[in-house]
Scaffold this active site. Structure first.
Site, PDB file in Angstrom:
ATOM      1  N   HIS A  58       0.893  -1.186   0.060  1.00 56.19           N
ATOM      2  CA  HIS A  58      -0.186  -0.046   0.012  1.00 56.19           C
ATOM      3  C   HIS A  58       1.183   1.196  -0.137  1.00 56.19           C
ATOM      4  O   HIS A  58       1.986   1.008   0.743  1.00 56.19           O
ATOM      5  CB  HIS A  58      -0.743   0.236   1.383  1.00 56.19           C
ATOM      6  CG  HIS A  58      -1.864  -1.163   1.623  1.00 56.19           C
ATOM      7  ND1 HIS A  58      -1.307  -2.245   2.035  1.00 56.19           N
ATOM      8  CD2 HIS A  58      -2.959  -1.334   1.334  1.00 56.19           C
ATOM      9  CE1 HIS A  58      -2.433  -3.057   2.357  1.00 56.19           C
ATOM     10  NE2 HIS A  58      -3.266  -2.455   1.823  1.00 56.19           N
ATOM     11  N   ASP A  61       2.414   1.734   3.240  1.00 57.11           N
ATOM     12  CA  ASP A  61       3.238   0.802   3.986  1.00 57.11           C
ATOM     13  C   ASP A  61       4.698   1.164   3.832  1.00 57.11           C
ATOM     14  O   ASP A  61       5.559   1.108   4.315  1.00 57.11           O
ATOM     15  CB  ASP A  61       3.118  -0.621   3.257  1.00 57.11           C
ATOM     16  CG  ASP A  61       1.833  -1.148   3.378  1.00 57.11           C
ATOM     17  OD1 ASP A  61       1.031  -0.749   4.439  1.00 57.11           O
ATOM     18  OD2 ASP A  61       1.629  -1.941   2.748  1.00 57.11           O
ATOM     19  N   MET A  92       2.392  -5.958  -7.711  1.00 55.44           N
ATOM     20  CA  MET A  92       1.231  -5.270  -7.347  1.00 55.44           C
ATOM     21  C   MET A  92       1.359  -4.069  -6.486  1.00 55.44           C
ATOM     22  O   MET A  92       2.138  -4.225  -5.429  1.00 55.44           O
ATOM     23  CB  MET A  92       0.298  -6.342  -6.834  1.00 55.44           C
ATOM     24  CG  MET A  92      -1.043  -6.021  -6.346  1.00 55.44           C
ATOM     25  SD  MET A  92      -1.015  -5.656  -4.655  1.00 55.44           S
ATOM     26  CE  MET A  92      -1.605  -6.905  -3.801  1.00 55.44           C
ATOM     27  N   GLU A 185     -10.925  -6.610  -5.064  1.00 55.86           N
ATOM     28  CA  GLU A 185     -10.923  -7.688  -4.017  1.00 55.86           C
ATOM     29  C   GLU A 185     -12.301  -7.616  -3.190  1.00 55.86           C
ATOM     30  O   GLU A 185     -12.383  -6.504  -2.541  1.00 55.86           O
ATOM     31  CB  GLU A 185      -9.621  -7.592  -3.162  1.00 55.86           C
ATOM     32  CG  GLU A 185      -9.601  -8.430  -1.928  1.00 55.86           C
ATOM     33  CD  GLU A 185      -8.373  -8.443  -1.252  1.00 55.86           C
ATOM     34  OE1 GLU A 185      -7.331  -7.799  -1.727  1.00 55.86           O
ATOM     35  OE2 GLU A 185      -8.200  -8.964  -0.293  1.00 55.86           O
ATOM     36  N   LYS A 187     -14.966  -8.515   0.059  1.00 57.71           N
ATOM     37  CA  LYS A 187     -14.853  -9.232   1.356  1.00 57.71           C
ATOM     38  C   LYS A 187     -16.076  -9.075   1.878  1.00 57.71           C
ATOM     39  O   LYS A 187     -16.862  -7.857   1.661  1.00 57.71           O
ATOM     40  CB  LYS A 187     -13.823  -8.316   2.160  1.00 57.71           C
ATOM     41  CG  LYS A 187     -13.381  -9.190   3.490  1.00 57.71           C
ATOM     42  CD  LYS A 187     -12.435  -8.392   4.329  1.00 57.71           C
ATOM     43  CE  LYS A 187     -12.174  -9.018   5.599  1.00 57.71           C
ATOM     44  NZ  LYS A 187     -11.225  -8.280   6.338  1.00 57.71           N
ATOM     45  N   GLU A 221      -9.788 -13.529  -2.189  1.00 56.41           N
ATOM     46  CA  GLU A 221      -8.766 -13.910  -1.142  1.00 56.41           C
ATOM     47  C   GLU A 221      -9.451 -15.107  -0.490  1.00 56.41           C
ATOM     48  O   GLU A 221     -10.628 -15.333  -0.292  1.00 56.41           O
ATOM     49  CB  GLU A 221      -8.602 -12.906  -0.167  1.00 56.41           C
ATOM     50  CG  GLU A 221      -8.027 -13.333   1.121  1.00 56.41           C
ATOM     51  CD  GLU A 221      -7.649 -12.068   2.076  1.00 56.41           C
ATOM     52  OE1 GLU A 221      -7.279 -11.280   1.476  1.00 56.41           O
ATOM     53  OE2 GLU A 221      -7.878 -12.525   3.214  1.00 56.41           O
ATOM     54  N   HIS A 224     -11.588 -14.312   2.351  1.00 56.24           N
ATOM     55  CA  HIS A 224     -12.790 -13.621   2.369  1.00 56.24           C
ATOM     56  C   HIS A 224     -14.109 -14.481   1.935  1.00 56.24           C
ATOM     57  O   HIS A 224     -15.030 -14.115   2.415  1.00 56.24           O
ATOM     58  CB  HIS A 224     -12.676 -12.421   1.618  1.00 56.24           C
ATOM     59  CG  HIS A 224     -11.548 -11.590   1.951  1.00 56.24           C
ATOM     60  ND1 HIS A 224     -10.954 -10.292   1.279  1.00 56.24           N
ATOM     61  CD2 HIS A 224     -10.580 -11.341   3.253  1.00 56.24           C
ATOM     62  CE1 HIS A 224     -10.197  -9.817   2.137  1.00 56.24           C
ATOM     63  NE2 HIS A 224     -10.117 -10.486   3.093  1.00 56.24           N
ATOM     64  N   ASP A 249      -5.102 -13.689  -3.618  1.00 58.24           N
ATOM     65  CA  ASP A 249      -4.468 -13.540  -2.148  1.00 58.24           C
ATOM     66  C   ASP A 249      -4.577 -14.965  -1.414  1.00 58.24           C
ATOM     67  O   ASP A 249      -6.033 -15.331  -1.227  1.00 58.24           O
ATOM     68  CB  ASP A 249      -5.326 -12.382  -1.609  1.00 58.24           C
ATOM     69  CG  ASP A 249      -4.731 -10.849  -1.777  1.00 58.24           C
ATOM     70  OD1 ASP A 249      -3.996 -10.852  -2.555  1.00 58.24           O
ATOM     71  OD2 ASP A 249      -5.287 -10.109  -1.230  1.00 58.24           O
ATOM     72  N   ASP A 259     -11.548 -12.399  10.027  1.00 59.42           N
ATOM     73  CA  ASP A 259     -10.506 -12.555   8.814  1.00 59.42           C
ATOM     74  C   ASP A 259      -9.264 -13.023   9.477  1.00 59.42           C
ATOM     75  O   ASP A 259      -8.554 -12.212  10.011  1.00 59.42           O
ATOM     76  CB  ASP A 259     -10.546 -11.268   8.081  1.00 59.42           C
ATOM     77  CG  ASP A 259      -9.583 -11.279   6.645  1.00 59.42           C
ATOM     78  OD1 ASP A 259      -9.454 -12.181   6.266  1.00 59.42           O
ATOM     79  OD2 ASP A 259      -9.090 -10.271   6.396  1.00 59.42           O
ATOM     80  N   ASP A 261      -6.455 -14.536   8.033  1.00 59.00           N
ATOM     81  CA  ASP A 261      -5.271 -14.484   7.430  1.00 59.00           C
ATOM     82  C   ASP A 261      -4.063 -15.219   7.795  1.00 59.00           C
ATOM     83  O   ASP A 261      -3.143 -14.947   8.040  1.00 59.00           O
ATOM     84  CB  ASP A 261      -4.762 -12.837   7.325  1.00 59.00           C
ATOM     85  CG  ASP A 261      -5.764 -12.036   6.636  1.00 59.00           C
ATOM     86  OD1 ASP A 261      -6.620 -12.353   5.800  1.00 59.00           O
ATOM     87  OD2 ASP A 261      -5.713 -10.886   6.926  1.00 59.00           O
ATOM     88  N   ASP A 295      -1.320 -13.210   1.042  1.00 59.87           N
ATOM     89  CA  ASP A 295      -1.952 -12.272   2.086  1.00 59.87           C
ATOM     90  C   ASP A 295      -2.105 -12.738   3.420  1.00 59.87           C
ATOM     91  O   ASP A 295      -3.513 -13.081   3.691  1.00 59.87           O
ATOM     92  CB  ASP A 295      -3.222 -11.316   1.352  1.00 59.87           C
ATOM     93  CG  ASP A 295      -3.422 -10.276   2.085  1.00 59.87           C
ATOM     94  OD1 ASP A 295      -2.932  -9.757   2.955  1.00 59.87           O
ATOM     95  OD2 ASP A 295      -4.738  -9.875   2.073  1.00 59.87           O
TER      96      ASP A 295
HETATM   97  C1  GLT Z   1      -5.658  -5.725   4.501  1.00 56.33           C
HETATM   98  C2  GLT Z   1      -6.897  -6.645   3.841  1.00 56.33           C
HETATM   99  C3  GLT Z   1      -6.103  -7.501   2.708  1.00 56.33           C
HETATM  100  C4  GLT Z   1      -6.123  -6.545   1.471  1.00 56.33           C
HETATM  101  C5  GLT Z   1      -5.120  -5.707   1.557  1.00 56.33           C
HETATM  102  C6  GLT Z   1      -4.942  -4.746   0.271  1.00 56.33           C
HETATM  103  S1  GLT Z   1      -5.032  -4.867   3.071  1.00 56.33           S
HETATM  104  O1  GLT Z   1      -4.796  -6.270   5.029  1.00 56.33           O
HETATM  105  O2  GLT Z   1      -7.055  -7.560   4.673  1.00 56.33           O
HETATM  106  O3  GLT Z   1      -7.249  -8.652   2.189  1.00 56.33           O
HETATM  107  O4  GLT Z   1      -5.637  -7.672   0.301  1.00 56.33           O
HETATM  108  O5  GLT Z   1      -5.730  -3.530   0.482  1.00 56.33           O
HETATM  109 MN    MN Z   2      -7.816 -11.226   4.476  1.00 60.11          MN
HETATM  110 MN    MN Z   3      -6.416  -9.578   0.566  1.00 60.45          MN
END
Ligand code: GLT
Ligand code: MN
Ligand code: MN
Length: 394
Positions: A58, A61, A92, A185, A187, A221, A224, A249, A259, A261, A295
């Site tokens: 980002h 970042d 990206m 993306e 979510k 993702e 998500h 992702d 979420d 991750d 991600d």
């Molecule tokens: C954030 C989010 C991710 C996105 C990122 C891109 S930022 O961490 O949870 O799923 O991909 O903005």
């Molecule tokens: Mn996520």
């Molecule tokens: Mn993501």
């Protein structure tokens, strides 16, 4: 010298990590950071060392919000040198449209035209930054584009404003002559109560309504779609089938949770196997040739050594699953079960309706009772898959 195993990553695997992933200091809504924040240049050096190919970011970042033009140029210069020294590329980039208080009620979908203008302008600057670093994909994750109380906004207005912003930014990219594609993306929720365009399927339709839909695809993702209880493999398959899988992702997630991750493959290994099989094309169909982006972030229990263990784990698991998928699809017992599943149509339905084809369909002799009674062997197929995944075959 350590002996490389064939599951150790190399740049040819096109594995990438966001600065925000391996750089995540372990903060959560209930607790403070547990790891010191890493310098972006050190992250890039370390990614190169462990065999990653790319780094994503980002705007914020790398360049703190509110930096002067001179500070920005110095930071970006240092980062470019770190990329060149390590051989790590930036495939990206994206915009942070969620951390600053101004975005508390959305960015492109905010009711306030000044907030929408600020978001678009911030994205134009962040696109310039991404292109300067070499990015060819630009991600839009609308984390704050949603609502808790839907009385605040007509969802149709939100979608129209989101569309206007993406159309405008496509125009900007074209006008600048950038070689850049957008990836949206989805979510379902978090951080908003509900987020607009909540799944990859919603995104795919939305894209078809854009002025420059050819330059916009999706960035699905794992976490998500799984949060929503949906099949990630089906969502990705739909995106691939219409040529819209521009980025992905990868991570791990359990249904019904926040979420998470998590490290790729650390949850629902069977879905992870089926996903890698789909992306690698071992079961047939075109292979996905874009970046394999993780991600995800390390458990909050970890120090920096644990973070790099986590990163190696994501990449090794992907390669292990790819090898297992190839063995599964090469297994004659698997092929014997699958051979009857994809035969061509008895009448060429794909050629479209014609009276003659309609008549031909009506004239077919079809044993409905026999077909209904026939076992398909999917129990055996699934068990074979499990045995391949567990290393008991091939
Ligand atoms: C954030 C989010 C991710 C996105 C990122 C891109 S930022 O961490 O949870 O799923 O991909 O903005
Ligand atoms: Mn996520
Ligand atoms: Mn993501």
């Amino acid at each position: 010298m350590a002996i490389m195993s064939s599951f150790d990553p190399t740049p040819a695997d096109r594995f990438s990590f966001g600065l925000w992933t391996v750089g995540n200091p372990g903060r959560d809504p209930f607790g403070h950071a547990v790891r010191p924040v890493l310098d972006p240049c050190d992250i890039v050096a370390k990614l190169g060392e462990i065999g990653a190919w790319g780094v994503n970011l980002h705007d914020e970042d790398l360049v703190p919000f509110g930096s002067s033009a001179a500070e920005r140029d110095r930071i970006v210069g240092d980062f470019k040198r770190a990329m060149a020294d390590s051989g790590v590329v930036c495939p990206m980039a994206t915009t942070n449209l969620f951390s600053q208080p101004i975005f508390k009620d959305g960015a492109f979908t905010s009711n306030d035209p000044a907030v929408r203008a600020f978001a678009i302008r911030k994205t134009m600057d962040a696109i310039d930054l991404g292109v300067e670093l070499g990015a060819s994909t630009y991600v839009f994750w609308g984390g704050r584009e949603g609502a808790e109380s839907d009385a605040c906004r007509d969802p149709r207005t939100a979608l129209a404003n989101f569309r206007d912003a993406i159309d405008f930014l496509c125009g900007y990219v074209k006008d600048q002559g950038y070689d850049l594609r957008f990836a949206l993306e989805a979510k379902p929720n978090e951080p908003r109560g509900d987020i607009y365009l909540s799944t990859t399927g919603h995104m795919l339709h939305f894209i078809s309504t854009l002025d420059h839909s050819e330059m916009v695809g999706v960035n699905p993702e794992v976490a998500h779609e799984t949060m929503a209880g949906l099949s990630f493999v089906h969502g990705v398959g739909q995106a691939m089938e219409c040529g819209k899988l521009f980025h992905i992702d990868l991570n791990g997630q359990r249904i019904g949770r926040y979420d998470q991750d998590l490290r790729f493959g650390s949850e629902d290994l069977k879905q992870a196997f089926l996903l890698v099989r789909l992306l690698e094309g071992t079961g047939g169909g075109a292979r996905y040739d874009g970046p394999r982006h993780f991600d995800a972030h390390a458990y909050r229990t970890e120090d920096h050594d644990g973070v790099w263990e986590f990163a190696r784990g994501c990449m090794r698991t992907y390669k292990l699953l790819a090898a297992r998928a190839a063995a599964f699809d090469a297994d004659p017992d698997v092929q014997a079960i699958l051979s009857g599943t994809t035969e061509a149509n008895l009448v060429d339905v794909g050629a479209g309706y014609s009276a003659a084809r309609g008549e031909a369909l009506r004239g077919l002799e079809i044993d409905a009772e026999g077909l209904g009674a026939k076992g398909l062997g999917y129990e055996r197929l699934d068990q074979l898959m499990v045995e391949h995944m567990m290393g008991a075959r091939g």
